[in-house]
Motif scaffolding. Structure first.
Motif, PDB file in Angstrom:
ATOM      1  N   ARG A  35      -1.735  -1.184  -3.938  1.00 47.80           N
ATOM      2  CA  ARG A  35      -2.837  -0.313  -3.764  1.00 47.80           C
ATOM      3  C   ARG A  35      -2.304   1.096  -3.630  1.00 47.80           C
ATOM      4  O   ARG A  35      -1.639   1.443  -2.763  1.00 47.80           O
ATOM      5  CB  ARG A  35      -3.550  -0.427  -2.310  1.00 47.80           C
ATOM      6  CG  ARG A  35      -4.351  -1.742  -2.446  1.00 47.80           C
ATOM      7  CD  ARG A  35      -5.354  -2.204  -1.180  1.00 47.80           C
ATOM      8  NE  ARG A  35      -4.313  -2.606  -0.132  1.00 47.80           N
ATOM      9  CZ  ARG A  35      -4.372  -2.158   1.274  1.00 47.80           C
ATOM     10  NH1 ARG A  35      -5.516  -1.369   1.413  1.00 47.80           N
ATOM     11  NH2 ARG A  35      -3.618  -2.180   2.007  1.00 47.80           N
ATOM     12  N   ASN A  54      -7.994  -2.048  -6.425  1.00 48.65           N
ATOM     13  CA  ASN A  54      -8.215  -1.489  -5.179  1.00 48.65           C
ATOM     14  C   ASN A  54      -9.697  -1.180  -5.123  1.00 48.65           C
ATOM     15  O   ASN A  54     -10.210  -0.566  -6.127  1.00 48.65           O
ATOM     16  CB  ASN A  54      -7.248  -0.464  -4.974  1.00 48.65           C
ATOM     17  CG  ASN A  54      -7.439   0.340  -3.827  1.00 48.65           C
ATOM     18  OD1 ASN A  54      -8.123  -0.420  -2.629  1.00 48.65           O
ATOM     19  ND2 ASN A  54      -7.056   1.407  -3.615  1.00 48.65           N
ATOM     20  N   PRO A  55     -10.457  -1.703  -4.535  1.00 47.76           N
ATOM     21  CA  PRO A  55     -10.090  -2.388  -3.087  1.00 47.76           C
ATOM     22  C   PRO A  55      -9.859  -4.109  -3.567  1.00 47.76           C
ATOM     23  O   PRO A  55     -10.717  -4.384  -4.764  1.00 47.76           O
ATOM     24  CB  PRO A  55     -11.325  -2.313  -2.379  1.00 47.76           C
ATOM     25  CG  PRO A  55     -12.477  -1.938  -2.953  1.00 47.76           C
ATOM     26  CD  PRO A  55     -11.907  -1.277  -4.294  1.00 47.76           C
ATOM     27  N   SER A  88       0.694  -1.231   0.203  1.00 53.03           N
ATOM     28  CA  SER A  88       0.027  -0.016   0.016  1.00 53.03           C
ATOM     29  C   SER A  88       0.937   1.218   0.050  1.00 53.03           C
ATOM     30  O   SER A  88       1.773   1.498   1.019  1.00 53.03           O
ATOM     31  CB  SER A  88      -0.840   0.040   1.270  1.00 53.03           C
ATOM     32  OG  SER A  88      -1.716   1.053   1.114  1.00 53.03           O
TER      33      SER A  88
END
Length: 160
Positions: A158, A133-134, A49
């Protein structure tokens, strides 16, 4: 399964302080027996992320992708639905081996997740990097199953 309690008498080695460990004589440490650490199936899914400015995120991503593209792999590094800022010129400037990279965009009837699963299942790539994402837990399980089937690694990124 029963566990025996750990008591001071049952521990056969002493713990060294941090500084004593550096000055300990060679052979002071015993290697743990091989059966103490059972082998587990290798992890085939990772997720990263990144948050912040696009340029900063791509700057953090570049060394990782460079390493994946330069490896001794006989298969592709496949990028599924990368952000628009990740272009052929960015790949060149970041020093990636473009001869070992496939950039794929899903067709109109396909999602990036479906394309990533398909690329993983085919086994033509050592690593499939996706930008989904998600990603639901079911989606993650599907990527893991596809990666195992194709003997590949799945990396989802992400950006946020």
């Amino acid at each position: 399964m029963q566990f025996s309690p750990v008591t001071p008498d049952s521990v056969k080695h002493t713990q060294l302080s941090l500084f004593e460990a550096f000055i300990a004589p060679p052979g002071a440490f015993q290697k743990a027996p091989e059966e103490a650490w059972p082998l587990q199936a290798p992890e085939v899914f990772s997720e990263l992320s990144l948050r912040g400015a696009t340029g900063s995120c791509l700057g953090l991503l570049a060394p990782m992708l460079r390493e994946l593209s330069d490896g001794e792999h006989m298969r592709w590094l496949t990028l599924i639905a990368p952000p628009t800022s990740l272009t052929q010129s960015w790949l060149r400037e970041a020093g990636l081996n473009r001869e070992r990279i496939l950039l794929l965009q899903p067709r109109a009837s396909q999602t990036p997740h479906q394309l990533a699963c398909e690329a993983l299942r085919l086994g033509k790539s050592h690593t499939v990097v996706s930008w989904v994402n998600p990603l639901s837990s079911m989606g993650r399980q599907q990527l893991v199953a596809a990666a195992r089937q194709g003997d590949a690694q799945s990396l989802n990124i992400r950006l946020g």
